[in-house]
Design a protein around this motif. Structure first.
Motif, PDB file in Angstrom:
ATOM      1  N   ARG A  62       0.840  -1.054   0.046  1.00  0.00           N
ATOM      2  CA  ARG A  62       0.002  -0.023   0.133  1.00  0.00           C
ATOM      3  C   ARG A  62       0.843   1.322   0.027  1.00  0.00           C
ATOM      4  NH1 ARG A  62      -5.102  -1.609   1.036  1.00  0.00           N
ATOM      5  NH2 ARG A  62      -5.665  -3.438   2.012  1.00  0.00           N
ATOM      6  N   ARG A  63       2.050   1.053   0.145  1.00  0.00           N
ATOM      7  CA  ARG A  63       3.069   2.302   0.366  1.00  0.00           C
ATOM      8  C   ARG A  63       4.486   2.008  -0.088  1.00  0.00           C
ATOM      9  NH1 ARG A  63       4.024   5.954   5.929  1.00  0.00           N
ATOM     10  NH2 ARG A  63       5.762   6.936   5.085  1.00  0.00           N
ATOM     11  N   ILE A  64       5.060   2.543  -0.943  1.00  0.00           N
ATOM     12  CA  ILE A  64       6.487   2.715  -1.208  1.00  0.00           C
ATOM     13  C   ILE A  64       7.299   3.719  -0.715  1.00  0.00           C
ATOM     14  CG2 ILE A  64       8.299   2.049  -3.094  1.00  0.00           C
ATOM     15  CD1 ILE A  64       5.666   1.191  -4.741  1.00  0.00           C
ATOM     16  N   ASP A  65       8.186   3.708   0.183  1.00  0.00           N
ATOM     17  CA  ASP A  65       9.130   4.481   0.474  1.00  0.00           C
ATOM     18  C   ASP A  65      10.408   4.363  -0.065  1.00  0.00           C
ATOM     19  OD1 ASP A  65       7.384   5.404   2.480  1.00  0.00           O
ATOM     20  OD2 ASP A  65       8.089   4.037   4.047  1.00  0.00           O
ATOM     21  N   VAL A  66      11.026   5.542  -0.528  1.00  0.00           N
ATOM     22  CA  VAL A  66      12.361   5.917  -1.284  1.00  0.00           C
ATOM     23  C   VAL A  66      13.185   6.613  -0.554  1.00  0.00           C
ATOM     24  CG1 VAL A  66      13.518   6.268  -3.563  1.00  0.00           C
ATOM     25  CG2 VAL A  66      11.153   5.193  -3.537  1.00  0.00           C
ATOM     26  N   THR A  67      14.304   6.374  -0.436  1.00  0.00           N
ATOM     27  CA  THR A  67      15.385   7.157   0.530  1.00  0.00           C
ATOM     28  C   THR A  67      16.737   7.163  -0.148  1.00  0.00           C
ATOM     29  OG1 THR A  67      16.026   5.517   2.049  1.00  0.00           O
ATOM     30  CG2 THR A  67      14.122   6.616   2.747  1.00  0.00           C
ATOM     31  N   VAL A 104      19.461   1.740 -13.159  1.00  0.00           N
ATOM     32  CA  VAL A 104      19.320   3.285 -13.232  1.00  0.00           C
ATOM     33  C   VAL A 104      20.952   3.729 -13.271  1.00  0.00           C
ATOM     34  CG1 VAL A 104      18.755   5.430 -12.548  1.00  0.00           C
ATOM     35  CG2 VAL A 104      17.191   3.689 -12.501  1.00  0.00           C
ATOM     36  N   GLN A 105      21.339   4.386 -14.212  1.00  0.00           N
ATOM     37  CA  GLN A 105      22.774   4.806 -14.429  1.00  0.00           C
ATOM     38  C   GLN A 105      23.042   5.590 -13.042  1.00  0.00           C
ATOM     39  OE1 GLN A 105      24.102   5.485 -18.337  1.00  0.00           O
ATOM     40  NE2 GLN A 105      25.293   7.352 -17.884  1.00  0.00           N
ATOM     41  N   ALA A 106      22.518   6.257 -12.805  1.00  0.00           N
ATOM     42  CA  ALA A 106      23.080   7.129 -11.465  1.00  0.00           C
ATOM     43  C   ALA A 106      23.103   6.343 -10.350  1.00  0.00           C
ATOM     44  CB  ALA A 106      22.373   8.410 -11.308  1.00  0.00           C
ATOM     45  N   VAL A 107      22.489   5.253 -10.234  1.00  0.00           N
ATOM     46  CA  VAL A 107      22.404   4.471  -8.898  1.00  0.00           C
ATOM     47  C   VAL A 107      23.589   3.358  -8.958  1.00  0.00           C
ATOM     48  CG1 VAL A 107      21.046   2.806  -7.739  1.00  0.00           C
ATOM     49  CG2 VAL A 107      20.103   4.838  -8.845  1.00  0.00           C
ATOM     50  N   GLU A 108      24.397   3.403  -7.634  1.00  0.00           N
ATOM     51  CA  GLU A 108      25.451   2.415  -7.685  1.00  0.00           C
ATOM     52  C   GLU A 108      24.849   1.366  -7.093  1.00  0.00           C
ATOM     53  OE1 GLU A 108      29.761   2.247  -5.211  1.00  0.00           O
ATOM     54  OE2 GLU A 108      28.895   4.199  -6.069  1.00  0.00           O
ATOM     55  N   THR A 109      24.220   1.127  -5.924  1.00  0.00           N
ATOM     56  CA  THR A 109      23.643   0.078  -5.136  1.00  0.00           C
ATOM     57  C   THR A 109      22.152   0.486  -4.644  1.00  0.00           C
ATOM     58  OG1 THR A 109      24.479   0.757  -3.093  1.00  0.00           O
ATOM     59  CG2 THR A 109      25.999  -0.819  -4.366  1.00  0.00           C
ATOM     60  N   ALA A 110      21.513  -0.753  -4.551  1.00  0.00           N
ATOM     61  CA  ALA A 110      20.096  -0.383  -3.944  1.00  0.00           C
ATOM     62  C   ALA A 110      19.743  -1.278  -3.134  1.00  0.00           C
ATOM     63  CB  ALA A 110      19.057  -0.218  -4.989  1.00  0.00           C
ATOM     64  N   THR A 118       2.479  -3.554   5.210  1.00  0.00           N
ATOM     65  CA  THR A 118       2.241  -3.015   3.868  1.00  0.00           C
ATOM     66  C   THR A 118       2.976  -1.975   2.998  1.00  0.00           C
ATOM     67  OG1 THR A 118       0.908  -1.182   4.909  1.00  0.00           O
ATOM     68  CG2 THR A 118      -0.491  -3.154   4.481  1.00  0.00           C
ATOM     69  N   THR A 119       4.492  -1.923   3.747  1.00  0.00           N
ATOM     70  CA  THR A 119       5.105  -0.944   3.141  1.00  0.00           C
ATOM     71  C   THR A 119       6.526  -1.744   2.452  1.00  0.00           C
ATOM     72  OG1 THR A 119       4.538   0.590   4.789  1.00  0.00           O
ATOM     73  CG2 THR A 119       6.347   0.854   3.641  1.00  0.00           C
ATOM     74  N   VAL A 120       6.755  -1.168   1.383  1.00  0.00           N
ATOM     75  CA  VAL A 120       8.194  -1.463   0.648  1.00  0.00           C
ATOM     76  C   VAL A 120       9.273  -0.259   0.925  1.00  0.00           C
ATOM     77  CG1 VAL A 120       9.340  -2.282  -1.578  1.00  0.00           C
ATOM     78  CG2 VAL A 120       6.988  -3.145  -0.811  1.00  0.00           C
ATOM     79  N   ARG A 121      10.160  -0.461   1.114  1.00  0.00           N
ATOM     80  CA  ARG A 121      11.131   0.503   1.549  1.00  0.00           C
ATOM     81  C   ARG A 121      12.266   0.242   0.458  1.00  0.00           C
ATOM     82  NH1 ARG A 121      15.398   1.667   5.465  1.00  0.00           N
ATOM     83  NH2 ARG A 121      15.624   3.924   5.470  1.00  0.00           N
ATOM     84  N   ILE A 122      12.840   1.168  -0.305  1.00  0.00           N
ATOM     85  CA  ILE A 122      13.909   1.358  -1.274  1.00  0.00           C
ATOM     86  C   ILE A 122      14.730   2.165  -0.840  1.00  0.00           C
ATOM     87  CG2 ILE A 122      14.453   1.449  -3.678  1.00  0.00           C
ATOM     88  CD1 ILE A 122      11.566   0.789  -4.389  1.00  0.00           C
ATOM     89  N   VAL A 123      16.183   1.513  -0.659  1.00  0.00           N
ATOM     90  CA  VAL A 123      17.141   2.649  -0.190  1.00  0.00           C
ATOM     91  C   VAL A 123      18.209   2.545  -1.290  1.00  0.00           C
ATOM     92  CG1 VAL A 123      18.842   2.725   1.672  1.00  0.00           C
ATOM     93  CG2 VAL A 123      16.900   1.864   2.406  1.00  0.00           C
ATOM     94  N   VAL A 124      18.343   3.829  -1.708  1.00  0.00           N
ATOM     95  CA  VAL A 124      19.318   3.924  -2.806  1.00  0.00           C
ATOM     96  C   VAL A 124      20.583   4.789  -2.460  1.00  0.00           C
ATOM     97  CG1 VAL A 124      19.485   5.444  -4.966  1.00  0.00           C
ATOM     98  CG2 VAL A 124      17.329   4.459  -4.701  1.00  0.00           C
ATOM     99  N   ARG A 125      21.512   4.194  -3.021  1.00  0.00           N
ATOM    100  CA  ARG A 125      22.974   4.793  -2.774  1.00  0.00           C
ATOM    101  C   ARG A 125      23.466   5.302  -4.207  1.00  0.00           C
ATOM    102  NH1 ARG A 125      28.529   1.899  -1.116  1.00  0.00           N
ATOM    103  NH2 ARG A 125      29.881   3.615  -1.195  1.00  0.00           N
ATOM    104  N   GLU A 126      23.615   6.506  -4.361  1.00  0.00           N
ATOM    105  CA  GLU A 126      23.919   7.194  -5.824  1.00  0.00           C
ATOM    106  C   GLU A 126      25.403   6.989  -6.050  1.00  0.00           C
ATOM    107  OE1 GLU A 126      20.051   9.947  -6.493  1.00  0.00           O
ATOM    108  OE2 GLU A 126      22.029  11.015  -5.572  1.00  0.00           O
TER     109      GLU A 126
END
Length: 254
Positions: A62-67, A104-110, A118-126
């Motif tokens: 129900r919710r997607i968090d991106v940090t 995604v080209q600017a993303v090094e790891t995720a 109900t939540t998916v959390r995506i942690v991006v390291r650019e």
């Protein structure tokens, strides 16, 4: 002495039957109805749990968090992840979603995490740009691996300009220049304004105060840095414009 028993002896009746051995407790037969009931109960619990996890609307996305996003937008990350709202959280393949985001080209790891219920959390390291190269009237911000993180029409501040003929990841000159920049300590790296690499054996650093360091090949970096530390942090240099450490055995200044 007739009729008296012999001392020290016990009279027995040879015709008496032997004593019965102690009776063993009878084994209780399992109650078939009880076994059936327990089996049905366990199957019902497992079935209910499976339905809750995979088939019901109770534990769905129900919710997607991106940090961690800065160079890329949240919408870009979500478009690459392709996580559907309403999808059962247990069915989500976090490894597949991670690979999509890392494309995604600017993303090094995720990192992709389930946050019940109900939540998916995506942690991006650019990726972090360490140099900028000019190519076709565009400024390419390039990371330590030679990947172009972002391109812009205006030159970004705070990054040394890398001058190479072909600023692509496969270019040997680009890789040589990046190797030198990656190995610089902070006290020297923050003073570098430009890096010229006409060939892999001829790397030069241009400092912000106008001094040029002839580095040569990328090898023997620690030795060259040790020599430069003594030359650049000693007494003020009078008229020195060039320091050549390409051959650490013979250092020259001009």
């Amino acid at each position: 002495m007739d009729g008296e028993g012999v001392p020290g002896t016990v009279e027995t009746n040879p015709g008496a039957p032997d004593a019965d051995p102690p009776a063993r407790p009878a084994r209780r037969r399992p109650n078939r109805w009880k076994v059936l009931f327990v089996g049905l109960f366990v199957a019902g619990v497992l079935g209910t749990a499976t339905w809750v996890l995979l088939g019901s609307r109770l534990l769905v996305v129900r919710r997607i968090d991106v940090t961690g996003e800065r160079l890329v937008s949240r919408d870009e990350v979500l478009a690459a992840a392709r996580v559907r709202l309403g999808e059962p959280l247990a069915r989500l393949d976090t490894g597949v979603v991670r690979d999509r985001v890392e494309s995604v080209q600017a993303v090094e790891t995720a990192r992709v995490e389930r946050r019940w219920p109900t939540t998916v959390r995506i942690v991006v390291r650019e990726r972090t740009p360490i140099v900028v190269a000019q190519h076709d009237n565009r400024y390419l911000q390039i990371d330590r691996y030679g990947v172009t993180v972002v391109a812009s029409a205006a030159r970004p501040r705070g990054l040394p300009v890398l001058s190479v003929a072909n600023p692509t990841q496969s270019d040997p000159a680009l890789r040589a220049g990046l190797s030198v920049v990656r190995g610089l300590p902070s006290w020297l790296g923050r003073r570098v304004a430009g890096v010229d690499v006409p060939s892999t054996e001829a790397v030069s650093l241009r400092l912000a105060d106008g001094v040029t360091i002839v580095w040569g090949a990328a090898e023997r970096g620690p030795e060259k840095i040790r020599l430069l530390h003594g030359l650049l942090t000693a007494s003020p240099r009078r008229g020195v414009k060039t320091i050549d450490v390409s051959s650490p055995e013979v250092v020259t200044t001009k």
